[in-house]
Scaffold this motif. Structure first.
Motif, PDB file in Angstrom:
ATOM      1  N   GLU A 102       0.831  -1.206   0.000  1.00  0.00           N
ATOM      2  CA  GLU A 102       0.000   0.000   0.000  1.00  0.00           C
ATOM      3  C   GLU A 102       0.865   1.256   0.000  1.00  0.00           C
ATOM      4  OE1 GLU A 102      -3.320   2.418   2.683  1.00  0.00           O
ATOM      5  OE2 GLU A 102      -2.229   0.722   3.546  1.00  0.00           O
ATOM      6  N   TRP A 112      -8.592  -5.251  -0.989  1.00  0.00           N
ATOM      7  CA  TRP A 112      -8.053  -3.904  -0.723  1.00  0.00           C
ATOM      8  C   TRP A 112      -7.395  -3.305  -1.962  1.00  0.00           C
ATOM      9  CZ3 TRP A 112      -3.182  -2.133  -1.435  1.00  0.00           C
ATOM     10  CH2 TRP A 112      -2.122  -3.046  -1.467  1.00  0.00           C
ATOM     11  N   ARG A 113      -6.735  -4.180  -2.739  1.00  0.00           N
ATOM     12  CA  ARG A 113      -6.056  -3.671  -3.933  1.00  0.00           C
ATOM     13  C   ARG A 113      -7.095  -3.262  -4.994  1.00  0.00           C
ATOM     14  NH1 ARG A 113      -0.613  -4.425  -4.683  1.00  0.00           N
ATOM     15  NH2 ARG A 113      -0.675  -6.124  -3.172  1.00  0.00           N
ATOM     16  N   ALA A 158     -13.410  -1.674   2.071  1.00  0.00           N
ATOM     17  CA  ALA A 158     -12.281  -2.509   1.631  1.00  0.00           C
ATOM     18  C   ALA A 158     -10.995  -1.713   1.445  1.00  0.00           C
ATOM     19  CB  ALA A 158     -12.641  -3.216   0.328  1.00  0.00           C
ATOM     20  N   LEU A 159     -11.053  -0.389   1.565  1.00  0.00           N
ATOM     21  CA  LEU A 159      -9.847   0.414   1.375  1.00  0.00           C
ATOM     22  C   LEU A 159      -8.759  -0.011   2.355  1.00  0.00           C
ATOM     23  CD1 LEU A 159     -11.170   4.078   0.909  1.00  0.00           C
ATOM     24  CD2 LEU A 159     -10.174   2.592  -0.853  1.00  0.00           C
ATOM     25  N   PRO A 160      -7.501  -0.010   1.939  1.00  0.00           N
ATOM     26  CA  PRO A 160      -6.419  -0.341   2.858  1.00  0.00           C
ATOM     27  C   PRO A 160      -6.321   0.725   3.948  1.00  0.00           C
ATOM     28  CG  PRO A 160      -5.529   0.498   0.798  1.00  0.00           C
ATOM     29  CD  PRO A 160      -6.999   0.316   0.589  1.00  0.00           C
TER      30      PRO A 160
END
Length: 523
Positions: free
Chosen positions: A154, A183-184, A200-202
């Protein structure tokens, strides 16, 4: 009776090979081999206009040399210049050339050289420009770019997201990576402006989005460029300084001053400690001249403790400067052409560090580790300059760099030493190698002639010519007792030490590059 020394020298010089090439000044010189030329351009060229060559001319020359050199050496040069020379544009260009050639060395070279987002964007930009003969990435390059995107952390992706032409979003749109984790996938969707699953965002990106909504929260550890559009107070900038990487801190000392960071208790001391941390300096891959640049650029509002830390950091960065057994002579070129920016002219982004500053820095550093060394600055002739072995590298470098001007006469230091019958074991030149004052109509260059005379008195002596500009010729032909090397990184010092100790193979610097195993794990 005729002058025996004069005619003996002439007779000896007649045995030297004639200089059949010409340098940028039109004066006689020795042509380097195509391999050596490629290494020289790659280690010193930043693809910007220099005193002697335009950016376009440099690019054309490198492309031409890549047609004359086998792909394996192109790959080895790319790896050397990235991992040991810390270059950016040239290694990316060489990898792009390998992609255009469809060389088997392309994939391992890509994996070693394209080691961060900036390098990835450089590579894509170069390929898409068409300079390698095509504008499409092609299937193999596309897969490697996809693999980089799908394997980067990230933090690496956030760092890569800063910058344009192309932006990371452009790259993602070009290659359509298929992420294997949620996340990706959310990151890429956010990057290119498509709907994404916020849950789902890192973590760091999620914190950034939350901070934009509520600046009362803790500042997220994102690249500071992502925050500059937001209203930030001094405390926020202080937190950015605490979280920033070593290079980021070095490059933004004046920015911190403008935003009041140094007015906060403890911040000058914290930043100073960061700057002179030996481990951080080593891992940053900083050029010593970049520390000189930061020192020179730091304004009056940057506290003295930070200035002192930069000076200490410079001393630490020169840890690889060798202590050489025997008598050392260092000859920095202080002629007019050395006043050009070391990384070329780049408009408003042009470096304030000149070639003469780098030459002076090398000379001052060698003097610091070899206190008995003789320093002979030269232009038309040798120039007097009072230096102190106990003075700081910065002080001595500033004295040398303040000379400047005049034409280039590379043979002047040797002529001076021969006239005084000096003894020495190692002579080091730091120059752009464009000697013309001592040009001869035929035969060997004046530098080779004077070196031949010097060798009669010092048969075990060795000569090192450090060229800090992208050129294809030299004034001292490569042979067992003469090393021609290019670049600004501390690897130059390592190779000089090995050469002085008789530990290099007959191919010298080119041999070092050719020994690289590109399939091995990178540094």
């Amino acid at each position: 009776m005729a002058n025996a020394q004069l005619f003996h020298s002439a007779k000896q010089s007649a045995t030297l090979p004639a200089a059949l090439a010409h340098n940028a000044e039109g004066a006689p010189a020795y042509a380097l081999t195509p391999r050596h030329q490629l290494a020289q351009y790659a280690a010193t060229g930043c693809l910007n206009t220099t005193f002697y060559a335009s950016a376009d001319a440099q690019l054309a020359k490198v492309i031409e040399l890549c047609q004359a050199v086998e792909p394996a050496f192109i790959a080895q040069t790319a790896v050397y210049c990235r991992e040991r020379g810390y270059m950016k544009d040239m290694p990316a260009l060489l990898v792009a050339v390998l992609a255009g050639q469809g060389a088997v060395e392309f994939a391992p070279a890509f994996q070693r050289v394209i080691n961060n987002g900036k390098m990835l964007r450089n590579f894509v930009q170069i390929v898409r420009s068409g300079v390698i003969g095509r504008k499409s990435l092609g299937s193999r390059p596309k897969k490697l770019v996809q693999a980089w995107l799908n394997g980067a952390s990230e933090q690496a992706l956030l760092a890569a997201a800063v910058g344009n032409s192309p932006s990371l979003a452009d790259v993602v749109k070009m290659v359509h990576p298929k992420p294997g984790d949620a996340w990706r996938a959310a990151f890429f969707a956010w990057l290119i402006g498509k709907p994404y699953d916020a849950a789902a965002l890192p973590p760091t990106l999620a914190a950034f989005e939350a901070y934009k909504l509520d600046p009362a929260q803790a500042i997220p550890a994102v690249p500071f460029q992502m925050l500059t559009a937001l209203p930030l107070n001094a405390q926020a900038w202080a937190q950015i300084a605490r979280q920033g990487g070593w290079q980021m801190v070095r490059m933004n000392l004046n920015t911190f001053a403008r935003h009041g960071v140094y007015d906060i208790a403890g911040m000058p001391e914290l930043i100073a400690a960061r700057l002179c941390d030996p481990a951080a300096i080593a891992s940053s891959r900083v050029f010593p001249y970049q520390l000189m640049s930061a020192y020179l650029a730091a304004g009056d509002k940057v506290p003295r403790i930070v200035h002192a830390a930069l000076e200490q950091a410079l001393e630490i960065s020169l840890a690889n400067v060798p202590r050489i057994a025997g008598k050392v002579v260092v000859c920095p070129d202080v002629s007019g052409s050395m006043a050009s920016p070391v990384s070329g002219f780049r408009g408003s982004a042009t470096s304030n560090v000149r070639c003469i500053d780098v030459a002076a820095l090398v000379a001052a550093a060698m003097l610091r580790k070899n206190p008995d060394a003789m320093v002979l600055p030269f232009e038309h002739s040798v120039v007097q300059c009072a230096l102190g072995a106990d003075d700081s590298v910065m002080e001595n470098a500033a004295r040398l760099a303040a000379i400047g001007g005049g034409g280039t006469n590379c043979s002047a230091p040797l002529l001076r030493m021969n006239g005084r019958k000096e003894l020495a074991d190692l002579v080091i030149y730091v120059s752009d190698n464009e000697s013309w004052i001592d040009a001869k109509r035929s035969g060997a260059t004046a530098t080779m002639g004077q070196w031949n005379v010097f060798k009669q008195r010092n048969p075990q002596a060795k000569l090192v010519c450090i060229d800090i500009a992208p050129h294809a010729t030299t004034q001292a032909m490569e042979r067992g007792d003469i090393l021609n090397i290019g670049g600004f990184s501390d690897d130059v010092f390592r190779i000089i030490a090995a050469f002085a100790a008789g530990q290099l193979d007959p191919a010298h610097w080119v041999g070092e590059i050719a020994a690289i195993d590109i399939a091995a794990r990178g540094c």
